[in-house]
Design a protein around this motif. Sequence first.
Motif, PDB file in Angstrom:
ATOM      1  N   LEU A  64       0.829  -1.201   0.000  1.00  0.00           N
ATOM      2  CA  LEU A  64       0.000   0.000   0.000  1.00  0.00           C
ATOM      3  C   LEU A  64       0.866   1.255   0.000  1.00  0.00           C
ATOM      4  N   PRO A  65       0.276   2.429  -0.276  1.00  0.00           N
ATOM      5  CA  PRO A  65       1.068   3.666  -0.276  1.00  0.00           C
ATOM      6  C   PRO A  65       1.808   3.918   1.031  1.00  0.00           C
ATOM      7  N   GLY A  66       1.168   3.633   2.158  1.00  0.00           N
ATOM      8  CA  GLY A  66       1.838   3.800   3.437  1.00  0.00           C
ATOM      9  C   GLY A  66       2.130   5.246   3.774  1.00  0.00           C
ATOM     10  N   VAL A  67       3.077   5.432   4.697  1.00  0.00           N
ATOM     11  CA  VAL A  67       3.390   6.789   5.166  1.00  0.00           C
ATOM     12  C   VAL A  67       4.807   6.811   5.718  1.00  0.00           C
ATOM     13  N   SER A  68       5.439   7.956   5.657  1.00  0.00           N
ATOM     14  CA  SER A  68       6.705   8.170   6.340  1.00  0.00           C
ATOM     15  C   SER A  68       6.460   9.080   7.531  1.00  0.00           C
ATOM     16  N   VAL A  69       6.978   8.682   8.686  1.00  0.00           N
ATOM     17  CA  VAL A  69       6.873   9.518   9.886  1.00  0.00           C
ATOM     18  C   VAL A  69       8.266  10.001  10.297  1.00  0.00           C
ATOM     19  N   MET A  70       9.199   9.989   9.361  1.00  0.00           N
ATOM     20  CA  MET A  70      10.570  10.399   9.647  1.00  0.00           C
ATOM     21  C   MET A  70      10.643  11.882   9.996  1.00  0.00           C
ATOM     22  N   SER A  71      11.448  12.199  10.980  1.00  0.00           N
ATOM     23  CA  SER A  71      11.644  13.582  11.389  1.00  0.00           C
ATOM     24  C   SER A  71      12.614  14.268  10.431  1.00  0.00           C
ATOM     25  N   PRO A  72      12.313  15.474   9.972  1.00  0.00           N
ATOM     26  CA  PRO A  72      13.234  16.166   9.071  1.00  0.00           C
ATOM     27  C   PRO A  72      14.452  16.679   9.832  1.00  0.00           C
ATOM     28  N   PRO A  73      15.572  16.837   9.158  1.00  0.00           N
ATOM     29  CA  PRO A  73      16.749  17.400   9.832  1.00  0.00           C
ATOM     30  C   PRO A  73      16.503  18.862  10.194  1.00  0.00           C
ATOM     31  N   VAL A  74      17.201  19.319  11.212  1.00  0.00           N
ATOM     32  CA  VAL A  74      17.003  20.688  11.701  1.00  0.00           C
ATOM     33  C   VAL A  74      17.235  21.708  10.597  1.00  0.00           C
ATOM     34  N   GLU A  75      18.240  21.449   9.790  1.00  0.00           N
ATOM     35  CA  GLU A  75      18.574  22.429   8.746  1.00  0.00           C
ATOM     36  C   GLU A  75      17.587  22.407   7.574  1.00  0.00           C
ATOM     37  N   HIS A  76      16.743  21.366   7.495  1.00  0.00           N
ATOM     38  CA  HIS A  76      15.738  21.281   6.434  1.00  0.00           C
ATOM     39  C   HIS A  76      14.398  20.859   7.043  1.00  0.00           C
ATOM     40  N   ALA A 131      13.815   7.376  15.960  1.00  0.00           N
ATOM     41  CA  ALA A 131      12.941   6.333  15.421  1.00  0.00           C
ATOM     42  C   ALA A 131      11.948   5.781  16.424  1.00  0.00           C
ATOM     43  N   GLY A 132      12.282   5.775  17.710  1.00  0.00           N
ATOM     44  CA  GLY A 132      11.342   5.264  18.700  1.00  0.00           C
ATOM     45  C   GLY A 132      10.076   6.089  18.763  1.00  0.00           C
ATOM     46  N   ALA A 133      10.243   7.403  18.897  1.00  0.00           N
ATOM     47  CA  ALA A 133       9.083   8.296  18.933  1.00  0.00           C
ATOM     48  C   ALA A 133       8.351   8.277  17.602  1.00  0.00           C
ATOM     49  N   GLU A 134       9.105   8.203  16.501  1.00  0.00           N
ATOM     50  CA  GLU A 134       8.471   8.099  15.185  1.00  0.00           C
ATOM     51  C   GLU A 134       7.657   6.818  15.085  1.00  0.00           C
ATOM     52  N   GLY A 135       8.217   5.731  15.608  1.00  0.00           N
ATOM     53  CA  GLY A 135       7.504   4.460  15.579  1.00  0.00           C
ATOM     54  C   GLY A 135       6.183   4.537  16.313  1.00  0.00           C
ATOM     55  N   ALA A 136       6.163   5.249  17.432  1.00  0.00           N
ATOM     56  CA  ALA A 136       4.915   5.427  18.178  1.00  0.00           C
ATOM     57  C   ALA A 136       3.881   6.147  17.318  1.00  0.00           C
ATOM     58  N   GLU A 137       4.320   7.188  16.627  1.00  0.00           N
ATOM     59  CA  GLU A 137       3.423   7.909  15.726  1.00  0.00           C
ATOM     60  C   GLU A 137       2.947   6.990  14.599  1.00  0.00           C
ATOM     61  N   GLY A 138       3.878   6.185  14.092  1.00  0.00           N
ATOM     62  CA  GLY A 138       3.536   5.275  13.005  1.00  0.00           C
ATOM     63  C   GLY A 138       2.552   4.201  13.413  1.00  0.00           C
ATOM     64  N   ILE A 139       2.670   3.701  14.635  1.00  0.00           N
ATOM     65  CA  ILE A 139       1.729   2.703  15.138  1.00  0.00           C
ATOM     66  C   ILE A 139       0.327   3.291  15.204  1.00  0.00           C
ATOM     67  N   ARG A 140       0.227   4.528  15.665  1.00  0.00           N
ATOM     68  CA  ARG A 140      -1.080   5.192  15.715  1.00  0.00           C
ATOM     69  C   ARG A 140      -1.652   5.383  14.308  1.00  0.00           C
ATOM     70  N   TYR A 141      -0.779   5.790  13.381  1.00  0.00           N
ATOM     71  CA  TYR A 141      -1.233   5.955  11.995  1.00  0.00           C
ATOM     72  C   TYR A 141      -1.779   4.639  11.447  1.00  0.00           C
ATOM     73  N   ALA A 142      -1.032   3.574  11.665  1.00  0.00           N
ATOM     74  CA  ALA A 142      -1.450   2.270  11.151  1.00  0.00           C
ATOM     75  C   ALA A 142      -2.805   1.868  11.715  1.00  0.00           C
ATOM     76  N   ALA A 143      -2.994   2.090  13.002  1.00  0.00           N
ATOM     77  CA  ALA A 143      -4.264   1.731  13.630  1.00  0.00           C
ATOM     78  C   ALA A 143      -5.424   2.548  13.073  1.00  0.00           C
ATOM     79  N   ASP A 144      -5.147   3.790  12.730  1.00  0.00           N
ATOM     80  CA  ASP A 144      -6.194   4.675  12.209  1.00  0.00           C
ATOM     81  C   ASP A 144      -6.482   4.445  10.736  1.00  0.00           C
ATOM     82  N   HIS A 145      -5.630   3.685  10.065  1.00  0.00           N
ATOM     83  CA  HIS A 145      -5.785   3.521   8.618  1.00  0.00           C
ATOM     84  C   HIS A 145      -5.947   2.058   8.207  1.00  0.00           C
ATOM     85  N   GLY A 146      -6.555   1.285   9.060  1.00  0.00           N
ATOM     86  CA  GLY A 146      -7.011  -0.036   8.652  1.00  0.00           C
ATOM     87  C   GLY A 146      -6.095  -1.206   8.873  1.00  0.00           C
ATOM     88  N   ALA A 147      -4.965  -1.015   9.524  1.00  0.00           N
ATOM     89  CA  ALA A 147      -4.072  -2.152   9.777  1.00  0.00           C
ATOM     90  C   ALA A 147      -4.653  -3.022  10.884  1.00  0.00           C
TER      91      ALA A 147
END
Length: 380
Positions: A64-76, A131-147
């Motif tokens: 599926l298209p999925g999602v990225s929950v990666m944090s952007p670098p400070v400079e970008h 990645a740990g905090a991102e993973g938490a966000e990603g788990i919530r996303y997955a639950a909200d989008h049918g996983a």
Amino acid sequence: MILAALVMGAGSVMPAAAETDPPDYLTPMKAQQMWKVADGSGITVAVVDSGFKKVPGVPSESVLPGVSVMSPPVEHPDKKYPAHDDADGHGTTMTAAIVGDGSGGAPQGLAPGAKVMPVRTSIGMPLAFAAGAEGAEGIRYAADHGARIINVSWGDHYAFKKLKAAVQYAQSKGALVFAAMGNQGEGNNSTNLIARVPGVIGVGAVDEKAKALKLSSHGPDTDLSAYGGKARIRCPENRGWCVADGGTSYATALASASAALVWSAHPDWTAHQVARVLIETAGAPEDGSRRSDWIGYGVARPRMVLLEKAGNPGAPDVDPLAPAPTNTPGPVPVPSQKAGARAEAAVAEAGPSWQWLALGIVVAAGLGLAGTLIIKRRRS
């Protein structure tokens, strides 16, 4: 605080010679026969990991298209990352273990009819500490989008509070979460704190003879196990297919795929019922005990459910791993196997094909993490 690096062993480049191929674990599982009953169709498995890169052997229509929950670098701060990219290869390997078609050097997925939702975190990237905090966000996303199934083939100590809350949220939405135990069996045996959350299925690894792998982390949070020996995995930097130990990462993907098969055949079941039949029908420890700290209640055998019609789904709203109710008056018994649990040491370099995200705890009191370790359940 000590940060342990994410590592990916080189393994060996996928050879053409058949005699050097990894063991066939699908035939004894009777995969071909199971697929005539259910192949995972209708079930979405979220792989919260390093992302997914289109590679030979993984059909695009299975992802599926999925999602990225990666944090952007400070400079970008406005930088965006696509979900369908994976500089590391770990998430791509997990995806292939679930829905791969076996071509081009890739593994044949155990649940080829399922859909994988890639949720990309910073695993394997310079910003892996997030990645740990991102993973938490990603788990919530997955639950909200049918996983219906959420695969977590990594572990994190630093963001455990956020991860615990995210897992509990996903469970409230009806999702079943599988977490790898880790690959520290011969080292300090640090285990994945995520596996301690009630209702989460902690997964250990076995070889082709159903013997526990020495590298597999183990303890009272091991609930099921699956094959994690030599397998086709992505080479370092996601360059081609290699052969190396899959470890508990790979085993967790197979456990998730096993649940997808069962749920595909019984779409009206709840997460608790799917978990219950997998536990009831698992290949129990050889010593006759009900469970062991190495393989849990045994090796996942979805064929028992699909082909032998074994396993009682039981109550739809009762965690099969929760303490059994008692009418005996008196004080509540203390779960002896988890009493006095303390913060684990930071996970260090793990094994040939294991990505173990350890965002550290060594001074647990200083970080206030000791109080976050919870008793998952009392084993009977």
